[in-house]
Design a protein around this motif. Structure first.
Motif, mmCIF file in Angstrom:
data_model
loop_
_atom_site.group_PDB
_atom_site.id
_atom_site.type_symbol
_atom_site.label_atom_id
_atom_site.label_comp_id
_atom_site.label_asym_id
_atom_site.label_seq_id
_atom_site.Cartn_x
_atom_site.Cartn_y
_atom_site.Cartn_z
ATOM 1 N N ASP A 96 -5.832 -2.214 2.975
ATOM 2 C CA ASP A 96 -5.871 -3.178 1.473
ATOM 3 C C ASP A 96 -5.714 -4.344 1.816
ATOM 4 N N TRP B 145 1.515 1.918 -3.744
ATOM 5 C CA TRP B 145 0.458 2.219 -4.616
ATOM 6 C C TRP B 145 -0.082 3.670 -4.340
ATOM 7 N N HIS B 146 -0.326 3.772 -3.014
ATOM 8 C CA HIS B 146 -0.959 5.078 -2.506
ATOM 9 C C HIS B 146 -0.075 6.374 -2.516
ATOM 10 N N GLU B 147 1.167 6.156 -2.469
ATOM 11 C CA GLU B 147 2.330 7.335 -2.394
ATOM 12 C C GLU B 147 3.191 7.353 -3.402
ATOM 13 N N PRO C 14 1.005 -1.445 0.116
ATOM 14 C CA PRO C 14 0.039 0.030 0.020
ATOM 15 C C PRO C 14 0.647 1.206 0.196
ATOM 16 N N SER C 15 1.938 1.348 0.792
ATOM 17 C CA SER C 15 3.005 2.403 0.794
ATOM 18 C C SER C 15 3.236 2.920 -0.734
ATOM 19 N N ARG D 125 -2.999 0.281 4.987
ATOM 20 C CA ARG D 125 -4.254 1.040 4.670
ATOM 21 C C ARG D 125 -5.516 0.266 4.449
ATOM 22 N N TRP E 94 -4.755 -2.710 -11.706
ATOM 23 C CA TRP E 94 -5.034 -3.430 -10.291
ATOM 24 C C TRP E 94 -6.234 -4.385 -10.770
ATOM 25 N N SER F 152 2.906 5.837 -6.844
ATOM 26 C CA SER F 152 2.484 5.635 -8.135
ATOM 27 C C SER F 152 2.103 6.583 -9.166
#
Length: 612
Positions: free
Chosen positions: A364, A299-301, A296-297, A362, A317, A303
């Motif tokens: 996920d 993908w969310h921050e 998640p770190s 997150r 995804w 990408s």
């Protein structure tokens, strides 16, 4: 022409296998081929190009069996190469691979196979029944130093019989359902696949007469065997890189309809990049074709890069429905203090997986209800429940274990002065925030977790050798749960996957019964009993599951219009279903556009067809 077996190898073959040379094939067999299942690759796929990816560490061996063989590239050497048959990734029916058809014997133990006469090793030798006879010799040899395979090919797979060059039968010890017989034979990690007898036939190093070189582990440590797969190992730069090359347009697999439009890239180049953040930088420069962002770190921050904003890089995804293997925090019960069930129960309630998933990941990921996995249908115990993070309850168990005092540093001690402190061994820097979260939460119960990160290959070796106290580890899975390799007391020793070193005679009996049970309903009931014992023993703190793949990739990496199947784990894996391709014309167009400052539309693909 195929070379003859040496005398030492021939002598090692079972008498039953020799009897098979004159054996008569039953006349009333009902052959199954399942050649009409839907295709899942794309007619638009193009051949060519080099797929560039990376390894977190260089493998310690190129063997697919033996010490340290269970590495990140074993899929290229064994797990991802053709079996006799494979489950269709959507319908679940078995479809042909090295066998064109199969039939079941009346004894509920034997499966007959007609081999594909076009199948070849990448060195040009034909794949014949002799390679399956040699499979027994190979895996039963003590020289491979692999207790799991030696046991499986002695006590589960008990015979292989040759009827002609392209017809064999495989017999298992117990009467089993047809589904279990096929699963045992075709599960990727079980290794029921041909072994190239011609490759070893002239090796004179067999002094003990078991058919394999006595120094196999050392001599073949960096010698790769011929393969039946689409890719063979072409170049090795020790410590730096591996390059696999496609066998070519005449690869035998393309005569099989299910293999068409798959395995499209010409080369696979893997460079060793030990740091994930550095690997991301290589991707952003265009040196890697894709970068997996399940974390998640990332993908969310990370990408929404400049390359993504300009349309050079795209996001994907996709969801799957793959069975989940055993995993979480494994406790080595042979280590001091961890042989006390009250300590283990305390650790279970002091390990905050749910909080870690919510805060670090997150939300996920999803929590595994059982340390033995999930998604196995009737085999999954419906009452399985992961322990909740409960500081008060954890303290109660620790006090029962004698840790009724708290030291000046906040960590509990017993009357001997022993601190309630354990190392958590893990292998990837990206896991550091997860383990750090466990560490901070555990302090609330007076438990100290020390973070012990090792190189990925060294980390798994450390766990196999049972040197760990706690190991953070998630394993893969087949169609049904695996128990013997993880839990049977036969494996409570080094170089096995029994990471808990746990022994329980009652559990052994259930595992033996599970392996032998013919009736699927009864077998599922035994599976539930096993999972309950594991839960009650508190030897694995259940971890998490990730029912999707998430990637960023350069726009020249293409995939079918329906990207995911139920069983797609990695959309861009060259050895999974391998339906992607590299469009070299689009790559040229993109690199020229980057130089000229031309941009493209941003693309995000979300395939939720199989989202549960």
């Amino acid at each position: 022409m195929k070379k003859l077996l040496s005398l030492s190898i021939a002598a090692a073959l079972s008498s039953a296998s020799f009897a098979g040379f004159a054996a008569t094939l039953p006349a009333d067999l009902k052959w199954i081929s399942n050649n009409d299942e839907p295709l899942f690759a794309s007619e638009e796929a193009k051949r060519g190009g080099t797929y560039t990816t990376y390894l977190a560490s260089f493998p310690q061996t190129l063997r697919s069996v033996g010490p340290t063989a269970n590495s990140g590239i074993r899929g290229y050497l064994m797990d991802g190469t053709p079996k006799l048959a494979q489950r269709h990734p959507n319908t679940g029916k078995y479809i042909p691979q090295l066998a064109t058809s199969w039939a079941f014997g009346d004894d509920n133990k034997t499966v007959y196979f007609k081999l594909d006469p076009t199948a070849k090793w990448n060195d040009g030798e034909k794949v014949t029944a002799d390679d399956y006879l040699f499979m027994l010799t190979y895996n039963r040899s003590k020289d491979i130093v692999d207790p799991w395979y030696t046991d499986f090919f002695t006590n589960t797979i008990v015979d292989v019989v040759k009827y002609d060059d392209y017809t064999i039968s495989i017999t298992q010890k117990e009467e089993l359902s047809q589904a279990t017989l096929m699963s045992n034979i075709n599960l990727p990690s079980n290794g029921v696949q041909p072994r190239p007898e011609h490759f070893y036939a002239n090796d004179k190093g067999d002094k003990n007469g078991d058919g394999m070189p006595d120094n196999f582990v050392k001599k073949y440590n960096f010698k790769s065997e011929p393969t039946t797969g689409a890719y063979y190992l072409d170049k090795v730069k020790k410590g730096k890189s591996l390059t696999f090359k496609h066998v070519g347009e005449d690869w035998w697999g393309y005569s099989n309809r299910y293999y068409k439009n798959r395995y499209n890239v010409e080369k696979i180049r893997m460079s060793v990049i030990r740091d994930t953040d550095i690997a991301l930088k290589h991707f952003e420069k265009g040196d890697l074709d894709n970068f997996r962002m399940v974390f998640p770190s990332y993908w969310h921050e990370k990408s929404d890069s400049e390359a993504f904003e300009k349309g050079y890089v795209q996001k994907f995804w996709g969801f799957n429905q793959t069975p989940q293997g055993a995993g979480g925090l494994w406790m080595n019960t042979e280590m001091p203090l961890l042989n006390d069930i009250n300590v283990r129960k305390g650790v279970s309630h002091a390990t905050d997986f749910d909080g870690m998933i919510a805060n670090v990941l997150r939300g996920d990921y999803s929590r595994l209800p059982s340390g033995m996995g999930f998604g196995h249908g009737d085999y999954s115990w419906p009452d399985a429940k992961a322990p909740e993070f409960d500081v008060a309850l954890a303290i109660q168990y620790f006090e029962k274990a004698g840790f009724d005092k708290v030291g000046p540093d906040g960590i509990r001690v017993n009357e001997k002065g022993e601190r309630l402190s354990f190392n958590i061994t893990y292998g990837y820097p990206v896991h550091t925030p997860r383990i750090a979260f466990f560490k901070e939460q555990a302090k609330k119960a007076g438990l100290e977790f020390n973070m012990q990160m090792l190189d990925p290959s060294a980390y798994f070796k450390y766990a196999l050798e049972k040197k760990h106290q706690l190991v953070f580890l998630h394993m893969g899975s087949g169609d049904t749960p695996a128990y013997w390799e993880y839990l049977h007391s036969d494996n409570a020793k080094p170089q096995t996957n029994a990471f808990n070193n746990f022994s329980d005679p009652a559990l052994d009996k259930l595992i033996d019964a599970y392996r032998a049970e013919f009736d699927e309903t009864k077998r599922a009931e035994i599976s539930h009993q096993i999972q309950k014992i594991v839960e009650d023993a508190n030897i694995i703190v259940p971890g998490y599951m990730v029912p999707y793949d998430r990637q960023v990739h350069w726009r020249w990496v293409k995939f079918p219009s329906t990207p995911m199947t139920k069983q797609t784990e990695l959309i861009f894996s060259p050895i999974d279903l391998s339906t992607f391709w590299i469009d070299t014309e689009v790559e040229k167009e993109t690199r020229e556009a980057m130089k000229a400052g031309k941009t493209f539309e941003k693309v995000v693909v979300i395939d939720d067809k199989f989202k549960v």
